[in-house]
Design a protein around this motif. Structure first.
Motif, PDB file in Angstrom:
ATOM      1  N   LEU A 181       0.822  -1.203   0.000  1.00  0.00           N
ATOM      2  CA  LEU A 181       0.000   0.000   0.000  1.00  0.00           C
ATOM      3  C   LEU A 181       0.857   1.253   0.000  1.00  0.00           C
ATOM      4  O   LEU A 181       1.875   1.263   0.673  1.00  0.00           O
ATOM      5  CB  LEU A 181      -0.881   0.030   1.252  1.00  0.00           C
ATOM      6  N   PRO A 182       0.452   2.341  -0.624  1.00  0.00           N
ATOM      7  CA  PRO A 182      -0.627   2.393  -1.601  1.00  0.00           C
ATOM      8  C   PRO A 182      -0.230   1.626  -2.856  1.00  0.00           C
ATOM      9  O   PRO A 182       0.948   1.383  -3.067  1.00  0.00           O
ATOM     10  CB  PRO A 182      -0.753   3.894  -1.884  1.00  0.00           C
ATOM     11  N   PRO A 183      -1.220   1.251  -3.676  1.00  0.00           N
ATOM     12  CA  PRO A 183      -0.883   0.395  -4.818  1.00  0.00           C
ATOM     13  C   PRO A 183       0.047   1.099  -5.799  1.00  0.00           C
ATOM     14  O   PRO A 183      -0.113   2.287  -6.071  1.00  0.00           O
ATOM     15  CB  PRO A 183      -2.237   0.118  -5.463  1.00  0.00           C
ATOM     16  N   PRO A 184       1.034   0.374  -6.301  1.00  0.00           N
ATOM     17  CA  PRO A 184       1.885   0.954  -7.330  1.00  0.00           C
ATOM     18  C   PRO A 184       1.139   1.034  -8.658  1.00  0.00           C
ATOM     19  O   PRO A 184       0.144   0.340  -8.861  1.00  0.00           O
ATOM     20  CB  PRO A 184       3.034  -0.042  -7.429  1.00  0.00           C
ATOM     21  N   ARG A 185       1.587   1.900  -9.539  1.00  0.00           N
ATOM     22  CA  ARG A 185       1.044   1.955 -10.900  1.00  0.00           C
ATOM     23  C   ARG A 185       2.025   1.242 -11.809  1.00  0.00           C
ATOM     24  O   ARG A 185       3.230   1.457 -11.711  1.00  0.00           O
ATOM     25  CB  ARG A 185       0.879   3.406 -11.340  1.00  0.00           C
ATOM     26  N   THR A 186       1.485   0.405 -12.687  1.00  0.00           N
ATOM     27  CA  THR A 186       2.375  -0.393 -13.532  1.00  0.00           C
ATOM     28  C   THR A 186       1.958  -0.323 -14.994  1.00  0.00           C
ATOM     29  O   THR A 186       0.784  -0.087 -15.314  1.00  0.00           O
ATOM     30  CB  THR A 186       2.362  -1.881 -13.115  1.00  0.00           C
ATOM     31  N   ALA A 187       2.967  -0.491 -15.850  1.00  0.00           N
ATOM     32  CA  ALA A 187       2.699  -0.660 -17.278  1.00  0.00           C
ATOM     33  C   ALA A 187       3.587  -1.796 -17.778  1.00  0.00           C
ATOM     34  O   ALA A 187       4.811  -1.695 -17.730  1.00  0.00           O
ATOM     35  CB  ALA A 187       2.993   0.626 -18.041  1.00  0.00           C
ATOM     36  N   HIS A 188       2.945  -2.865 -18.193  1.00  0.00           N
ATOM     37  CA  HIS A 188       3.678  -4.028 -18.693  1.00  0.00           C
ATOM     38  C   HIS A 188       3.739  -3.959 -20.207  1.00  0.00           C
ATOM     39  O   HIS A 188       2.700  -3.836 -20.860  1.00  0.00           O
ATOM     40  CB  HIS A 188       2.985  -5.316 -18.274  1.00  0.00           C
ATOM     41  N   VAL A 189       4.939  -4.017 -20.740  1.00  0.00           N
ATOM     42  CA  VAL A 189       5.093  -4.023 -22.187  1.00  0.00           C
ATOM     43  C   VAL A 189       5.581  -5.411 -22.600  1.00  0.00           C
ATOM     44  O   VAL A 189       6.606  -5.886 -22.111  1.00  0.00           O
ATOM     45  CB  VAL A 189       6.088  -2.940 -22.649  1.00  0.00           C
ATOM     46  N   VAL A 190       4.821  -6.060 -23.472  1.00  0.00           N
ATOM     47  CA  VAL A 190       5.133  -7.430 -23.884  1.00  0.00           C
ATOM     48  C   VAL A 190       5.597  -7.391 -25.333  1.00  0.00           C
ATOM     49  O   VAL A 190       4.949  -6.771 -26.182  1.00  0.00           O
ATOM     50  CB  VAL A 190       3.885  -8.326 -23.774  1.00  0.00           C
ATOM     51  N   GLY A 191       6.731  -8.012 -25.590  1.00  0.00           N
ATOM     52  CA  GLY A 191       7.212  -7.995 -26.965  1.00  0.00           C
ATOM     53  C   GLY A 191       7.900  -9.287 -27.351  1.00  0.00           C
ATOM     54  O   GLY A 191       8.016 -10.210 -26.541  1.00  0.00           O
ATOM     55  N   ASN A 192       8.356  -9.321 -28.601  1.00  0.00           N
ATOM     56  CA  ASN A 192       9.127 -10.450 -29.141  1.00  0.00           C
ATOM     57  C   ASN A 192       8.410 -11.779 -28.911  1.00  0.00           C
ATOM     58  O   ASN A 192       9.018 -12.773 -28.546  1.00  0.00           O
ATOM     59  CB  ASN A 192      10.523 -10.541 -28.508  1.00  0.00           C
ATOM     60  N   VAL A 193       7.094 -11.773 -29.093  1.00  0.00           N
ATOM     61  CA  VAL A 193       6.334 -12.998 -28.829  1.00  0.00           C
ATOM     62  C   VAL A 193       6.600 -14.013 -29.940  1.00  0.00           C
ATOM     63  O   VAL A 193       6.478 -13.695 -31.126  1.00  0.00           O
ATOM     64  CB  VAL A 193       4.824 -12.691 -28.733  1.00  0.00           C
ATOM     65  N   MET A 194       6.997 -15.199 -29.541  1.00  0.00           N
ATOM     66  CA  MET A 194       7.309 -16.257 -30.510  1.00  0.00           C
ATOM     67  C   MET A 194       6.676 -17.564 -30.074  1.00  0.00           C
ATOM     68  O   MET A 194       6.725 -17.918 -28.891  1.00  0.00           O
ATOM     69  CB  MET A 194       8.827 -16.472 -30.588  1.00  0.00           C
ATOM     70  N   LEU A 195       6.143 -18.289 -31.029  1.00  0.00           N
ATOM     71  CA  LEU A 195       5.649 -19.638 -30.753  1.00  0.00           C
ATOM     72  C   LEU A 195       6.818 -20.589 -30.846  1.00  0.00           C
ATOM     73  O   LEU A 195       7.522 -20.627 -31.856  1.00  0.00           O
ATOM     74  CB  LEU A 195       4.633 -20.039 -31.811  1.00  0.00           C
ATOM     75  N   VAL A 196       7.041 -21.344 -29.787  1.00  0.00           N
ATOM     76  CA  VAL A 196       8.132 -22.319 -29.801  1.00  0.00           C
ATOM     77  C   VAL A 196       7.601 -23.698 -30.171  1.00  0.00           C
ATOM     78  O   VAL A 196       8.238 -24.455 -30.898  1.00  0.00           O
ATOM     79  CB  VAL A 196       8.822 -22.384 -28.421  1.00  0.00           C
ATOM     80  N   GLU A 197       6.419 -24.027 -29.655  1.00  0.00           N
ATOM     81  CA  GLU A 197       5.779 -25.305 -29.976  1.00  0.00           C
ATOM     82  C   GLU A 197       4.280 -25.042 -30.061  1.00  0.00           C
ATOM     83  O   GLU A 197       3.755 -24.231 -29.294  1.00  0.00           O
ATOM     84  CB  GLU A 197       5.985 -26.325 -28.849  1.00  0.00           C
ATOM     85  N   ALA A 198       3.643 -25.729 -30.951  1.00  0.00           N
ATOM     86  CA  ALA A 198       2.201 -25.535 -31.048  1.00  0.00           C
ATOM     87  C   ALA A 198       1.523 -26.844 -31.412  1.00  0.00           C
ATOM     88  O   ALA A 198       1.970 -27.564 -32.307  1.00  0.00           O
ATOM     89  CB  ALA A 198       1.879 -24.481 -32.113  1.00  0.00           C
ATOM     90  N   SER A 199       0.470 -27.163 -30.651  1.00  0.00           N
ATOM     91  CA  SER A 199      -0.409 -28.266 -31.036  1.00  0.00           C
ATOM     92  C   SER A 199      -1.823 -27.802 -30.721  1.00  0.00           C
ATOM     93  O   SER A 199      -2.013 -26.704 -30.194  1.00  0.00           O
ATOM     94  CB  SER A 199      -0.067 -29.546 -30.254  1.00  0.00           C
TER      95      SER A 199
END
Ligand code: FES
Ligand SMILES: [Fe+2]
Lengths: 440, 163
Positions: free
Chosen positions: B82-100
């Motif tokens: 407390l108090p709650p932090p403010r966050t921003a998550h940035v997601v990148g370079n998403v790659m599929l390694v295996e898929a079924s």
């Protein structure tokens, strides 16, 4: 700072029932610099464990006070400490946290040192047209004192310190209670977590012996344990704190010469400890009393920079002050060699959940230190009232519990869980004051 | 939607739930027996790999343990939360390694910006993350989230919203 000013930072009047510490002890840059020079760089500090350098030429690097240090086992098997600074122009000669190296070659101009710190090469020495005065100097890395007590390595940058055993005194018994938990000794589990907090290092020294804070700082952790218990009954009594309210608990403290202190308490759930499974073997080896003490909650500070907290699990934490208002902590999980895989895994989970700065308890402690540091900017509140619980029962010398261990602390106090003794801080601050006054 | 697009959608949904502090939505993305793991480091270059014998920064086995953390964050009884932090998550370079049809293994990089309002300080935690997604009730769920936190000298503390 003048000696009288420093002595005045601790208001120590036992006859009047008063013990107070001035806020400048936590916020003054001058005090901090003096602490570094006299306590951290002028006396024994914990450096690491013998098991971190098992083989010839193994090393680890650390800092003693502000100074970079290499701790290394030489080819002769002797563990030494030397400053991690080249004699030519002062560059670090050893760049890794740990490793194995017969020589350290400085990467600036190529001077080389062996694993005992001796200079074994100056690049182009003959061509260097040096004067005899140069040749007359030692080119070895500066040596520091290094001594080993049962696998615990201590270093002093000041050569004129008493032997380590004298510095530890009866505090050594509390190190024995760790070292003796397995006939094969203890090991350090891989993976350390380092964090910083924006407050004075002495808040950490205090918190480890602070019984009083637990119920008010950690209700969210207590809630989690209660939730698990509600969900699957007794199966959730898996940590030392699961039933801390339910039984008659004794809590005590002892202060030793040279600033060391120990908080201890009887354990409501000894069966949650990995050690419990081997209790018979341990009792046969060290006696019933010491085996029982191994199962107790024990939080100890070997002044000034290492703490061992054995409650939910066993943590070794090393304190590295960076500034009056900034401290770095590194946590290590210690474990008895040879415990079962299931016990080991449970130890690790309890460790992470309680001690990690990413766990369910430690962030609340650390945040509280930061809140204290911020609040201490309130200049009118120079003296705090956080050192007087237990003063009505503290006694000189050892109480009967110290007698069980055959040791004689300077002071001891005991009572119920709710006494929340604060006399445990007196010994450390008395020694702190005396060292600073002597060094001023 | 392609498998990669579905993986992206789930990772973005996770990041958004954290940033918007929609904890129940975040928990619902995980399977009941999920593993949430953040290893510690052995040395400069080697993370720990076996959580049974080595230390982790966070190791939660099962959604119930994640829920305990949510309870601590939201319960008002943790001064660190407390108090709650403010966050921003940035997601990148998403790659599929295996898929079924039944499972996806997805690699990504996360930069999690955290602003602690009380302390007035901010930090970016960056990690290489591997998700194992499984199909449950025709939706993808996180069966394993393994985040290798690269800057592990932690400023005061770290919690699930920092990753
Ligand atoms: S600084 Fe090391 S050789 Fe010059
Ligand atoms: Fe605490």
């Amino acid at each position: 700072m003048r000696r009288a000013d420093i002595a005045g930072l601790v208001d120590d009047r036992p006859a009047d029932g008063v013990f107070r510490v001035h806020a400048d002890a936590f916020r003054s840059r001058q005090v901090f610099d003096l602490e570094m020079a006299t306590i951290f760089e002028g006396g024994w500090c914990f450096a690491g464990l013998d098991c971190q350098v098992p083989n010839p030429h193994d090393f680890f690097t650390t800092r003693i006070g502000r100074q970079p240090v290499v701790v290394q086992r030489g080819g002769d098997g002797v563990v030494r400490a030397f400053l991690n600074a080249c004699r030519h122009k002062g560059a670090l000669v050893c760049h890794l946290q740990q490793g194995n190296a017969r020589t350290h070659t400085c990467q600036y101009h190529g001077w080389a040192y062996d694993s005992a710190g001796a200079n074994v090469g100056i690049k182009l020495l003959r061509q260097g047209e040096y004067t005899p005065a140069f040749h007359a100097e030692s080119h070895d890395l500066h040596a520091a004192r290094c001594e080993n007590y049962r696998g615990f390595l201590f270093v002093s940058l000041n050569p004129d310190v008493p032997p380590l055993a004298k510095h530890l005194g009866d505090m050594a018994t509390f190190l024995d209670l760790i070292a003796d938990q397995s006939p094969d000794g203890m090991e350090l589990l891989p993976g350390t977590v380092t964090y910083t907090y924006r407050a004075n290092w002495k808040f950490q020294v205090e918190n480890t012996g602070d019984v009083y804070h637990f119920t008010s700082t950690h209700p969210s952790y207590i809630d989690v344990l209660a939730g698990r218990k509600a969900k699957d009954g007794a199966g959730a009594d898996t940590t030392t704190y699961a039933r801390f309210r339910e039984k008659e608990l004794v809590r005590g403290s002892m202060c030793f010469a040279h600033g060391h202190s120990a908080m201890w308490g009887s354990n409501p759930t000894p069966e949650a400890r990995p050690l419990y499974a081997s209790l018979d073997e341990v009792s046969a080896r060290v006696g019933e009393a010491r085996a029982r003490w191994m199962l107790y909650v024990r939080n100890i500070t070997v002044f000034p920079n290492v703490q061992f907290a054995e409650n939910a699990s066993l943590q070794m934490r090393v304190i590295r002050p960076l500034a009056p208002h900034l401290t770095e902590m590194t946590g290590y999980c210690l474990a008895a060699k040879g415990e079962s895989p299931a016990a080991r895994e449970r130890r690790i989970r309890q460790y992470e959940e309680f001690f990690n700065p990413s766990g369910l308890a430690t962030p609340d402690d650390t945040t509280a230190y930061e809140d204290c540091q911020a609040g201490m900017q309130a200049g009118r509140i120079d003296w705090h009232q956080g050192y007087m619980r237990g003063m009505a029962v503290v006694q000189q010398g050892g109480d009967r519990y110290a007698g069980e261990l055959g040791i004689t602390p300077q002071t001891s106090a005991h009572g119920g869980f709710e006494m929340g003794d604060e006399t445990i801080f007196h010994g450390p601050y008395r020694y702190w004051r005396d060292r600073l006054v002597a060094g001023a | 939607m392609s498998a990669l697009a579905e993986a992206n959608a789930l990772l973005f949904a996770e990041a958004a739930a954290l940033d918007e502090r929609r904890w129940e939505d975040w928990l619902a993305l995980f399977t009941e027996d999920c593993l949430y793991h953040v290893p510690a480091w052995r040395d400069e270059v080697t993370p720990t790999t076996d959580p049974r014998t080595e230390i982790s920064i966070i190791h939660c086995a099962g959604r119930a343990q994640l829920a305990e953390r949510v309870q601590r964050i939201t319960g008002g009884r943790s001064v660190a939360s407390l108090p709650p932090p403010r966050t921003a998550h940035v997601v990148g370079n998403v790659m599929l390694v295996e898929a079924s049809d039944a499972a996806l293994r997805v690699k990504s990089v996360w930069a999690s910006h955290v602003f602690n309002v009380k302390r007035q300080d901010q930090h970016v935690f960056f990690s290489r993350v591997e998700h194992t997604l499984v199909r449950q009730d025709s939706a993808w769920r996180i069966a394993r989230r393994h985040a290798l936190l690269l800057n592990d000298r932690l400023p005061t503390m770290l919690d699930i919203y920092s990753l």
